[in-house]
Design an enzyme around this catalytic site. Structure first.
Site, PDB file in Angstrom:
ATOM      1  N   TYR A 113     -27.497  53.371  48.181  1.00 13.62           N
ATOM      2  CA  TYR A 113     -28.383  53.967  47.164  1.00 13.62           C
ATOM      3  C   TYR A 113     -28.367  55.493  47.225  1.00 13.62           C
ATOM      4  O   TYR A 113     -28.302  56.068  48.309  1.00 13.62           O
ATOM      5  CB  TYR A 113     -29.829  53.494  47.391  1.00 13.62           C
ATOM      6  CG  TYR A 113     -30.786  54.103  46.405  1.00 13.62           C
ATOM      7  CD1 TYR A 113     -30.916  53.566  45.137  1.00 13.62           C
ATOM      8  CD2 TYR A 113     -31.513  55.259  46.720  1.00 13.62           C
ATOM      9  CE1 TYR A 113     -31.761  54.149  44.204  1.00 13.62           C
ATOM     10  CE2 TYR A 113     -32.351  55.846  45.794  1.00 13.62           C
ATOM     11  CZ  TYR A 113     -32.467  55.281  44.537  1.00 13.62           C
ATOM     12  OH  TYR A 113     -33.293  55.866  43.617  1.00 13.62           O
ATOM     13  N   TRP A 115     -28.450  59.435  44.563  1.00  9.59           N
ATOM     14  CA  TRP A 115     -28.130  60.126  43.306  1.00  9.59           C
ATOM     15  C   TRP A 115     -26.745  60.753  43.297  1.00  9.59           C
ATOM     16  O   TRP A 115     -26.211  61.056  42.245  1.00  9.59           O
ATOM     17  CB  TRP A 115     -29.172  61.220  43.062  1.00  9.59           C
ATOM     18  CG  TRP A 115     -30.314  60.749  42.233  1.00  9.59           C
ATOM     19  CD1 TRP A 115     -31.114  59.681  42.505  1.00  9.59           C
ATOM     20  CD2 TRP A 115     -30.771  61.313  40.997  1.00  9.59           C
ATOM     21  NE1 TRP A 115     -32.054  59.561  41.517  1.00  9.59           N
ATOM     22  CE2 TRP A 115     -31.870  60.545  40.584  1.00  9.59           C
ATOM     23  CE3 TRP A 115     -30.371  62.391  40.223  1.00  9.59           C
ATOM     24  CZ2 TRP A 115     -32.573  60.822  39.416  1.00  9.59           C
ATOM     25  CZ3 TRP A 115     -31.073  62.670  39.066  1.00  9.59           C
ATOM     26  CH2 TRP A 115     -32.166  61.880  38.661  1.00  9.59           C
TER      27      TRP A 115
HETATM   28  N1  LIG Z   1     -41.860  60.158  50.446  1.00 12.37           N
HETATM   29  C1  LIG Z   1     -41.134  59.987  49.344  1.00 12.37           C
HETATM   30  N2  LIG Z   1     -39.859  59.600  49.433  1.00 12.37           N
HETATM   31  C2  LIG Z   1     -39.107  59.445  48.324  1.00 12.37           C
HETATM   32  C3  LIG Z   1     -39.660  59.697  47.048  1.00 12.37           C
HETATM   33  C4  LIG Z   1     -41.024  60.088  46.966  1.00 12.37           C
HETATM   34  O1  LIG Z   1     -41.582  60.303  45.878  1.00 12.37           O
HETATM   35  N3  LIG Z   1     -41.724  60.235  48.139  1.00 12.37           N
HETATM   36  N4  LIG Z   1     -38.881  59.574  45.936  1.00 12.37           N
HETATM   37  C5  LIG Z   1     -37.747  58.654  45.987  1.00 12.37           C
HETATM   38  C6  LIG Z   1     -36.857  58.827  44.839  1.00 12.37           C
HETATM   39  S1  LIG Z   1     -37.600  58.800  43.288  1.00 12.37           S
HETATM   40  C7  LIG Z   1     -35.511  58.950  44.956  1.00 12.37           C
HETATM   41  S2  LIG Z   1     -34.534  58.876  43.532  1.00 12.37           S
HETATM   42  C8  LIG Z   1     -34.857  59.050  46.276  1.00 12.37           C
HETATM   43  C9  LIG Z   1     -33.650  60.014  46.280  1.00 12.37           C
HETATM   44  O2  LIG Z   1     -32.878  59.780  47.400  1.00 12.37           O
HETATM   45  P1  LIG Z   1     -31.329  60.156  47.443  1.00 12.37           P
HETATM   46  O3  LIG Z   1     -30.705  59.938  46.104  1.00 12.37           O
HETATM   47  O4  LIG Z   1     -30.718  59.442  48.599  1.00 12.37           O
HETATM   48  O5  LIG Z   1     -31.417  61.721  47.746  1.00 12.37           O
HETATM   49  P2  LIG Z   1     -30.358  62.884  47.551  1.00 12.37           P
HETATM   50  O6  LIG Z   1     -30.839  64.021  48.374  1.00 12.37           O
HETATM   51  O7  LIG Z   1     -30.118  63.138  46.103  1.00 12.37           O
HETATM   52  O8  LIG Z   1     -29.057  62.283  48.233  1.00 12.37           O
HETATM   53  C10 LIG Z   1     -27.798  62.341  47.653  1.00 12.37           C
HETATM   54  C11 LIG Z   1     -26.759  62.557  48.761  1.00 12.37           C
HETATM   55  O9  LIG Z   1     -25.459  62.420  48.173  1.00 12.37           O
HETATM   56  C12 LIG Z   1     -24.634  63.500  48.620  1.00 12.37           C
HETATM   57  N5  LIG Z   1     -23.616  63.704  47.584  1.00 12.37           N
HETATM   58  C13 LIG Z   1     -23.712  64.421  46.440  1.00 12.37           C
HETATM   59  N6  LIG Z   1     -22.570  64.371  45.744  1.00 12.37           N
HETATM   60  C14 LIG Z   1     -21.727  63.579  46.441  1.00 12.37           C
HETATM   61  C15 LIG Z   1     -20.388  63.130  46.217  1.00 12.37           C
HETATM   62  O10 LIG Z   1     -19.746  63.435  45.218  1.00 12.37           O
HETATM   63  N7  LIG Z   1     -19.845  62.319  47.161  1.00 12.37           N
HETATM   64  C16 LIG Z   1     -20.515  61.946  48.285  1.00 12.37           C
HETATM   65  N8  LIG Z   1     -19.899  61.149  49.160  1.00 12.37           N
HETATM   66  N9  LIG Z   1     -21.779  62.366  48.525  1.00 12.37           N
HETATM   67  C17 LIG Z   1     -22.368  63.160  47.611  1.00 12.37           C
HETATM   68  C18 LIG Z   1     -25.569  64.666  48.798  1.00 12.37           C
HETATM   69  O11 LIG Z   1     -25.028  65.642  49.658  1.00 12.37           O
HETATM   70  C19 LIG Z   1     -26.818  63.950  49.363  1.00 12.37           C
HETATM   71  O12 LIG Z   1     -26.772  63.886  50.772  1.00 12.37           O
HETATM   72  O13 LIG Z   1     -35.818  59.475  47.254  1.00 12.37           O
HETATM   73  C20 LIG Z   1     -36.967  58.642  47.304  1.00 12.37           C
HETATM   74  N10 LIG Z   1     -37.812  59.038  48.436  1.00 12.37           N
HETATM   75  N1  LIG Z   2     -37.074  69.453  40.464  1.00 13.29           N
HETATM   76  C1  LIG Z   2     -36.912  68.126  40.632  1.00 13.29           C
HETATM   77  N2  LIG Z   2     -37.158  67.277  39.599  1.00 13.29           N
HETATM   78  C2  LIG Z   2     -36.998  65.922  39.777  1.00 13.29           C
HETATM   79  C3  LIG Z   2     -36.553  65.385  41.006  1.00 13.29           C
HETATM   80  C4  LIG Z   2     -36.320  66.320  42.086  1.00 13.29           C
HETATM   81  O1  LIG Z   2     -35.955  65.917  43.212  1.00 13.29           O
HETATM   82  N3  LIG Z   2     -36.501  67.653  41.862  1.00 13.29           N
HETATM   83  N4  LIG Z   2     -36.388  64.041  41.149  1.00 13.29           N
HETATM   84  C5  LIG Z   2     -36.217  63.232  39.923  1.00 13.29           C
HETATM   85  C6  LIG Z   2     -36.428  61.814  40.222  1.00 13.29           C
HETATM   86  S1  LIG Z   2     -35.195  61.000  41.081  1.00 13.29           S
HETATM   87  C7  LIG Z   2     -37.495  61.113  39.801  1.00 13.29           C
HETATM   88  S2  LIG Z   2     -37.576  59.425  40.081  1.00 13.29           S
HETATM   89  C8  LIG Z   2     -38.578  61.747  39.057  1.00 13.29           C
HETATM   90  C9  LIG Z   2     -39.951  61.335  39.612  1.00 13.29           C
HETATM   91  O2  LIG Z   2     -40.953  61.715  38.751  1.00 13.29           O
HETATM   92  P1  LIG Z   2     -42.491  61.462  39.146  1.00 13.29           P
HETATM   93  O3  LIG Z   2     -42.612  60.182  39.870  1.00 13.29           O
HETATM   94  O4  LIG Z   2     -43.305  61.632  37.926  1.00 13.29           O
HETATM   95  O5  LIG Z   2     -42.701  62.708  40.108  1.00 13.29           O
HETATM   96  P2  LIG Z   2     -43.687  63.095  41.296  1.00 13.29           P
HETATM   97  O6  LIG Z   2     -43.380  64.537  41.526  1.00 13.29           O
HETATM   98  O7  LIG Z   2     -43.576  62.162  42.437  1.00 13.29           O
HETATM   99  O8  LIG Z   2     -45.126  62.922  40.691  1.00 13.29           O
HETATM  100  C10 LIG Z   2     -45.648  63.694  39.621  1.00 13.29           C
HETATM  101  C11 LIG Z   2     -47.105  63.936  39.833  1.00 13.29           C
HETATM  102  O9  LIG Z   2     -47.822  62.703  39.834  1.00 13.29           O
HETATM  103  C12 LIG Z   2     -49.080  62.961  40.445  1.00 13.29           C
HETATM  104  N5  LIG Z   2     -49.551  61.735  41.087  1.00 13.29           N
HETATM  105  C13 LIG Z   2     -49.160  61.238  42.295  1.00 13.29           C
HETATM  106  N6  LIG Z   2     -49.826  60.097  42.569  1.00 13.29           N
HETATM  107  C14 LIG Z   2     -50.640  59.848  41.513  1.00 13.29           C
HETATM  108  C15 LIG Z   2     -51.574  58.806  41.208  1.00 13.29           C
HETATM  109  O10 LIG Z   2     -51.788  57.849  41.950  1.00 13.29           O
HETATM  110  N7  LIG Z   2     -52.207  58.894  40.002  1.00 13.29           N
HETATM  111  C16 LIG Z   2     -51.987  59.903  39.123  1.00 13.29           C
HETATM  112  N8  LIG Z   2     -52.635  59.880  37.960  1.00 13.29           N
HETATM  113  N9  LIG Z   2     -51.137  60.914  39.406  1.00 13.29           N
HETATM  114  C17 LIG Z   2     -50.456  60.888  40.575  1.00 13.29           C
HETATM  115  C18 LIG Z   2     -48.847  64.058  41.477  1.00 13.29           C
HETATM  116  O11 LIG Z   2     -49.845  65.067  41.367  1.00 13.29           O
HETATM  117  C19 LIG Z   2     -47.450  64.548  41.169  1.00 13.29           C
HETATM  118  O12 LIG Z   2     -47.359  65.958  41.146  1.00 13.29           O
HETATM  119  O13 LIG Z   2     -38.489  63.165  39.112  1.00 13.29           O
HETATM  120  C20 LIG Z   2     -37.185  63.655  38.820  1.00 13.29           C
HETATM  121  N10 LIG Z   2     -37.260  65.105  38.728  1.00 13.29           N
HETATM  122 MO   LIG Z   3     -35.952  58.930  41.674  1.00 11.40          MO
END
Ligand SMILES: Nc1nc2c(c(=O)[nH]1)N[C@H]1C(S)=C(S)[C@@H](COP(=O)(O)OP(=O)(O)OC[C@H]3O[C@@H](n4cnc5c(=O)[nH]c(N)nc54)[C@H](O)[C@@H]3O)O[C@H]1N2
Ligand SMILES: Nc1nc2c(c(=O)[nH]1)N[C@H]1C(S)=C(S)[C@@H](COP(=O)(O)OP(=O)(O)OC[C@H]3O[C@@H](n4cnc5c(=O)[nH]c(N)nc54)[C@H](O)[C@@H]3O)O[C@H]1N2
Ligand SMILES: [Mo]
Length: 768
Positions: A113, A115
């Site tokens: 898993y 991005w």
């Molecule tokens: N506590 C907490 N944890 C969370 C979340 C949260 O809200 N709270 N959010 C979750 C969410 S929404 C997401 S989507 C995940 C994201 O979790 P990940 O998608 O695992 O996070 P990234 O840091 O984007 O990791 C991508 C990795 O791929 C590598 N990479 C980039 N390009 C390439 C390539 O071309 N080839 C190879 N081999 N590697 C590459 C980058 O260097 C990086 O290490 O985290 C989750 N974790």
């Molecule tokens: N710059 C940047 N943008 C991103 C990403 C990144 O890594 N960097 N990651 C991308 C990815 S993979 C994803 S999945 C999306 C995630 O998008 P979201 O899930 O919407 O993002 P978060 O930043 O986790 O949360 C947004 C806000 O929700 C509020 N919140 C948290 N818990 C609760 C709750 O229980 N109730 C309510 N009402 N509000 C709450 C918090 O104040 C928080 O700031 O963002 C994407 N956008």
């Molecule tokens: Mo995500």
């Protein structure tokens, strides 16, 4: 203008940038001139060749090289032995062969898993899955860390994927809307990331029109800054995890005052009676009205009633952010949010109804003219291994081979994993309860990580294969916007780094699957082949894309003007519920579902319910850990990517990620801006820099994700990574999704010397 020749245009998930490089590295990075609202962290690309984090050549962990079996316990302690590509790939091929022969392909975990990076061809997941399918398959993972609960519950309720109902678009809200109630806000930095890449960021242009058009925005959530400062907002701070109670309080007001759209409920939904009986207390004696909700999360009952009245009689959209479903019982806020919108009767009307997975990833920003064809992609082939896990159950799987688990109405067993192969994700970024994860990660016999940088996951692998980044290769980039771009190669590959495709091709050669894997094409031919598929698919839908060489010369091609306006997926259902039924068993919106009832899950029953969370401010655990920790997406990077880059580093406090506290909570702990704090609970501890604000509700703390995990000998993280604190607990037996946002902590001032950080220091290498 910037003193350099116009640089190569490079496409990333967070926008397009011009990158100038020479033999000594990257000299300059500028935002793409066609983007009037670029992401602020493009500057970090200038650090793409940082030698303290890039992996220069293949590496094998010394202890694994020497002892193999039973060496998993020392993962993370290094040191590594640099080896040649041939030696490394021989080892990987031999390990895959050994595990396959001895235990079968069902012992290989290739879910991988993450991005990775934008680009249709150099997409690490497609590459690794295609390769593993070619050698007999792998154990896969289902759903995402982003939206697992929504992905599983929404089809039961609406018969559609949550991504299929992302409309109404902002354009429609501006034209027809009157009120937007946004649970979790419309976070400006989150909207700038668009999976697959995007040349123009539309968020500011659209959102800044709300004021002039007189559209009222209510931000329901703990953080005022979840709405950009150029918008007017009415802020309704609510305790994290309490949204379902608030929605039920609103619903009670609608039901008991005859404010529901009964004709819509009759013709377009089933099960309203069940839900109404639960909310009014007819079914179990508990009245879930505004007073009940107010008691649970401390907002005045009058405000709840007033909000309910406000939503009636005008075009209202209820927008649901993903954050609140990344929590215990995360299915419920989506289930109840859809139910509330159904009571208002506007689902399928332009600018009204419900917006799912709102406020991030460009949702709603790219209008009603949507791409009506599919972009070409690298085919992954067929996976003969049926075993899978819900994506966030990885530690559970590693700890409990053979144990049964429930998921979406089925009962399955965890496979017995001997080998993990990861490319394009960072599990030590995305998984919760890293202390537990680290123990589970000791179990497999072999772990292979393919990445460009020394992430915590790469440091904890046995064989590390260095991949190129998007700076070092060309590709075609297209996300959910209406454009396609040529992403140019800005620089030669770093040291010995290779493209994922080249790595898997050479492995396939060793495993006897080279011809099937490459189909006789090299990189340049694959990129053209996949683009030609896009062209053919577009042509079949009446859309003209230029040939490859023209695209390369034009760099960005926008097809918006060619696209027909596509109707809201629910518009036809709204107009004709019998003629255009939904994909649910009844063909209608299921506010009470016989299918869910048949699953028999007490943690996700037939209709929306309020269930007491183990971790939220109303839980007994809050006496010991009185702050609700939210771990939102970081403002200055994408997840853990480029955490070493200048934009991310400059925003930190004394090298640590920033913990935001309310003025009251900071004062109570003697903390001020710039202090370093210990953030802890029973699962772990981390050090973070303190920022104090009046924009966060008291009782809540925010620590964004993505600071590279950097534990000391005792497991205390030195860098501000929230996942040492967050629980590894499933949402419910339905989706088994991650629950990072249900986390209680305490915070104290850190006294004494600051420990030295190692996150950006390469592991120790041993020259053979
Ligand atoms: N506590 C907490 N944890 C969370 C979340 C949260 O809200 N709270 N959010 C979750 C969410 S929404 C997401 S989507 C995940 C994201 O979790 P990940 O998608 O695992 O996070 P990234 O840091 O984007 O990791 C991508 C990795 O791929 C590598 N990479 C980039 N390009 C390439 C390539 O071309 N080839 C190879 N081999 N590697 C590459 C980058 O260097 C990086 O290490 O985290 C989750 N974790
Ligand atoms: N710059 C940047 N943008 C991103 C990403 C990144 O890594 N960097 N990651 C991308 C990815 S993979 C994803 S999945 C999306 C995630 O998008 P979201 O899930 O919407 O993002 P978060 O930043 O986790 O949360 C947004 C806000 O929700 C509020 N919140 C948290 N818990 C609760 C709750 O229980 N109730 C309510 N009402 N509000 C709450 C918090 O104040 C928080 O700031 O963002 C994407 N956008
Ligand atoms: Mo995500």
């Amino acid at each position: 203008m910037d003193g350099y020749a116009r640089g190569a245009l490079v496409g990333t998930h967070w926008g397009h940038f011009r990158v100038s490089a020479d033999a000594s590295g990257i000299r300059d990075v500028q935002p793409y001139e066609g983007d009037d609202n670029p992401s602020r962290y493009g500057s970090s690309l200038a650090d793409g060749f940082d030698a303290s984090v890039r992996i220069p050549q293949p590496m094998v962990r010394k202890a694994w090289l020497e002892t193999r079996d039973g060496s998993g316990r020392s993962r993370g302690e290094g040191p590594f032995v640099p080896v040649s590509w041939d030696a490394a790939l021989d080892l990987v091929a031999a390990e895959l062969e050994r595990v396959r022969k001895t235990h079968g392909n069902g012992a290989i975990f290739g879910g991988s898993y993450g991005w990775a990076s934008a680009g249709r061809f150099h997409h690490a997941q497609s590459q690794i899955h295609r390769f593993l399918n070619g050698i007999g398959g792998y154990v896969s993972s289902r759903n995402s860390y982003s939206a697992a609960a929504a992905e599983v519950i929404v089809p039961h309720v609406l018969g559609l994927s949550p991504y299929g109902v992302i409309e109404p678009s902002y354009e429609e809200i501006l034209d027809h809307g009157s009120l937007m109630v946004a649970f979790g806000g419309v976070c400006p930095h989150n909207n700038q990331v668009v999976p697959g890449g995007v040349p123009h960021h539309h968020d500011r242009a659209l959102l800044s029109q709300f004021r002039a058009r007189g559209i009222e925005l209510i931000n329901v959530g703990p953080m005022r800054q979840d709405v950009p400062d150029y918008m007017d907002q009415c802020w309704m701070p609510v305790r994290p995890g309490s949204d379902v109670a608030l929605m039920m309080g609103i619903a009670h007001e609608l039901i008991t005052n005859d404010l529901c759209d009964l004709p819509f409920l009759t013709t377009h939904t089933v099960g309203f009676e069940d839900l109404a009986a639960y909310i009014t207390g007819q079914s179990d004696g508990c009245v879930r009205d505004a007073d009940w909700a107010a008691g649970l999360f401390g907002i005045g009952a009058d405000r709840i009633r007033a909000l309910a009245r406000k939503m009636v009689g005008r075009r209202t959209v209820i927008a649901l952010s993903l954050s609140m479903q990344r929590a215990e019982y995360g299915e419920q806020p989506y289930f109840m949010g859809i139910a509330l919108a159904a009571m208002l009767g506007q689902i399928g009307l332009p600018g009204g109804g419900v917006g799912l997975s709102w406020g991030n990833n460009g949702r709603g920003l790219y209008g009603t003219r949507r791409i009506n064809f599919s972009w070409g992609k690298l085919p992954q082939g067929r996976n003969p291994v049926p075993d899978f896990i819900p994506v966030a159950r990885i530690a559970d799987m590693l700890e409990n081979p053979g144990a049964p688990f429930d998921y979406d109405g089925g009962r399955y067993a965890y496979p017995d994993i001997r080998l993990i192969y990861w490319a394009g994700g960072n599990p030590y970024h995305h998984h919760q309860d890293l202390g537990r994860f680290e123990r589970a990660w000791e179990r497999p016999e072999t772990i292979i990580v393919q990445d460009s940088v020394w992430t915590a996951s790469a440091r904890r692998a046995d064989i590390v294969l260095p991949a190129t980044t998007f700076l070092e290769r060309e590709d075609v980039v297209c996300g959910m916007g209406q454009s396609v771009s040529f992403s140019a190669q800005a620089a030669a590959p770093y040291a010995q780094a290779r493209d994922d495709f080249a790595i898997f091709s050479d492995l396939a050669r060793r495993m006897g699957t080279f011809d099937a894997f490459t189909e006789g094409r090299d990189t340049a031919q694959w990129i053209r082949h996949i683009y030609q598929q896009s062209r053919d698919n577009a042509a079949a839908a009446g859309i003209q894309l230029p040939d490859f060489e023209t695209l390369r010369a034009l760099e960005v091609v926008d097809v918006t003007d060619q696209l027909p306006r596509s109707p809201h997926p629910l518009e036809r259902f709204h107009d004709d519920p019998e003629g255009a039924p939904l994909g649910t068993p009844s063909g209608k919106i299921e506010l009470s579902s016989d299918r869910l009832a048949a699953f028999g899950y007490d943690d996700c029953p037939r209709h929306p319910v309020w269930l007491e969370r183990k971790e939220w401010l109303g839980a007994p655990l809050a006496y010991r850990f009185p702050l609700h920790l939210l771990s939102p997406q970081p403002q200055n990077r994408l997840h853990s990517q480029f955490d070493f880059g200048r934009a991310s580093r400059e925003a930190k406090i004394r090298g640590r990620e920033v913990l935001t506290l309310s003025t009251a909570d900071a004062a109570a702990r003697g903390l001020a801006d710039g202090d370093i704090a210990r953030v802890f609970n029973d699962r772990g501890e981390t050090l973070a820099g303190v920022r104090v604000t009046d924009d966060l509700m008291p009782g809540v703390a925010q620590l964004p994700t993505g600071a590279w995990y950097d534990p000391d000998e005792e497991g205390i993280d030195r860098h501000g990574n929230p996942n040492v604190l967050c629980p590894d607990r499933p949402t419910s037996r339905l989706a088994m999704g991650p629950t990072a946002q249900s986390c209680l902590v305490e915070v104290e001032k850190h006294t004494g010397p600051l420990p030295e950080m190692r996150a950006f220091t390469p592991p120790r290498l041993i020259d053979e």
